[in-house]
Design a protein around this motif. Structure first.
Motif, PDB file in Angstrom:
ATOM      1  N   CYS A 162     -50.962  -9.699  22.352  1.00 43.80           N
ATOM      2  CA  CYS A 162     -50.544  -8.582  21.499  1.00 43.80           C
ATOM      3  C   CYS A 162     -49.561  -7.651  22.212  1.00 43.80           C
ATOM      4  N   ILE A 163     -48.376  -7.562  21.645  1.00 42.26           N
ATOM      5  CA  ILE A 163     -47.346  -6.653  22.132  1.00 42.26           C
ATOM      6  C   ILE A 163     -47.377  -5.353  21.332  1.00 42.26           C
ATOM      7  N   ALA A 164     -47.412  -5.478  20.002  1.00 42.82           N
ATOM      8  CA  ALA A 164     -47.391  -4.294  19.136  1.00 42.82           C
ATOM      9  C   ALA A 164     -48.355  -4.485  17.975  1.00 42.82           C
ATOM     10  N   CYS A 165     -49.306  -3.545  17.840  1.00 42.83           N
ATOM     11  CA  CYS A 165     -50.310  -3.610  16.773  1.00 42.83           C
ATOM     12  C   CYS A 165     -50.086  -2.470  15.781  1.00 42.83           C
ATOM     13  N   ILE A 173     -50.304  -3.698  23.820  1.00 44.79           N
ATOM     14  CA  ILE A 173     -49.551  -2.876  24.771  1.00 44.79           C
ATOM     15  C   ILE A 173     -49.055  -1.595  24.103  1.00 44.79           C
ATOM     16  N   ILE A 174     -48.503  -1.721  22.905  1.00 40.98           N
ATOM     17  CA  ILE A 174     -48.201  -0.534  22.108  1.00 40.98           C
ATOM     18  C   ILE A 174     -48.907  -0.683  20.769  1.00 40.98           C
ATOM     19  N   SER A 175     -49.181   0.439  20.122  1.00 46.04           N
ATOM     20  CA  SER A 175     -49.817   0.372  18.805  1.00 46.04           C
ATOM     21  C   SER A 175     -49.558   1.656  18.030  1.00 46.04           C
ATOM     22  N   ASN A 176     -49.993   1.637  16.784  1.00 45.10           N
ATOM     23  CA  ASN A 176     -49.630   2.653  15.799  1.00 45.10           C
ATOM     24  C   ASN A 176     -50.621   3.819  15.800  1.00 45.10           C
ATOM     25  N   HIS A 177     -50.138   4.976  16.226  1.00 44.14           N
ATOM     26  CA  HIS A 177     -50.948   6.199  16.296  1.00 44.14           C
ATOM     27  C   HIS A 177     -51.442   6.651  14.920  1.00 44.14           C
TER      28      HIS A 177
END
Length: 211
Positions: A162-165, A173-177
């Motif tokens: 997972c790079i971006a969720c 590594i990054i995800s949506n606040h």
């Protein structure tokens, strides 16, 4: 009977197709299968080579970008062809600050923190970069607010890729606040799909800028 066998065979081939096929000669903004990750220290950006998973132009997912060789490699709107840990290191090398505040026991009540990351996508023939909020549709029309969550240890241990969720994640590594963990799959608060009016099969460059 023969017709049924042919149909099943065709479905099997489609389901098992390699997302890297037909991308060997594609180069977009300096990234390709041979060079899937590009760091620009002046822009403070990391660009990853990827491609569109057309399944998620019509079906919801909580995954925006996943390394195609990870355990969740086929669960995202975009296949990523750079390893998620290389992506993490690139952000660290740019001086990005990770939030490291996501832990599985409390993740469903926690919003990911860390430096803001602007995400943009470009494909062959596109005359500009498209913001993530243009290429991914939130069913609630809320803005996607990506943060550098970090999660190096969990990512290394679980190898989901997972790079971006698309909701706050203890592994990506990054995800949506904007949403806490499990907002998509468990609580069904929101659905995310790729925008079929813009996206179709083929290679893409995905640029992540520290802001």
């Amino acid at each position: 009977m023969k017709k049924l066998l042919l149909i099943f065979a065709a479905l099997f081939i489609v389901g098992c197709s390699n997302p890297r096929s037909d991308l060997s000669n594609v180069n977009i903004e300096g990234v390709s299968l041979d060079n899937p990750l590009l760091v620009n220290s002046d822009e403070r950006s990391v660009t990853v080579f990827g491609s569109v998973n057309e399944k998620y132009l019509g079906q919801s997912t909580r995954h925006a970008v996943v390394f195609d060789e990870g355990k969740f490699g086929n669960k995202a709107i975009f296949y990523g062809y750079a390893n998620q840990l290389d992506f993490y290191k690139a952000l660290i090398d740019l001086g990005a600050k990770a939030g490291n505040n996501m832990f599985k026991p409390t993740a469903s009540k926690t919003n990911v923190e860390g430096d803001k990351i602007k995400v943009e996508v470009k494909w062959e023939g596109a005359n500009r970069w498209y913001d993530i909020n243009e290429v991914i549709i939130d069913s609630n029309s809320k803005p996607i607010d990506m943060r550098f969550g970090g999660n190096q240890k969990a990512s290394s241990q679980l190898q989901t890729g997972c790079i971006a969720c698309l909701d706050s994640c203890p592994v990506g590594i990054i995800s949506n606040h904007t949403y806490t963990y499990e907002a998509v799959e468990k609580r069904k608060e929101v659905e995310f799909r790729g925008n079929p009016e813009l996206l179709s099969s083929g290679g893409v460059a995905i640029k992540f800028s520290v802001i």
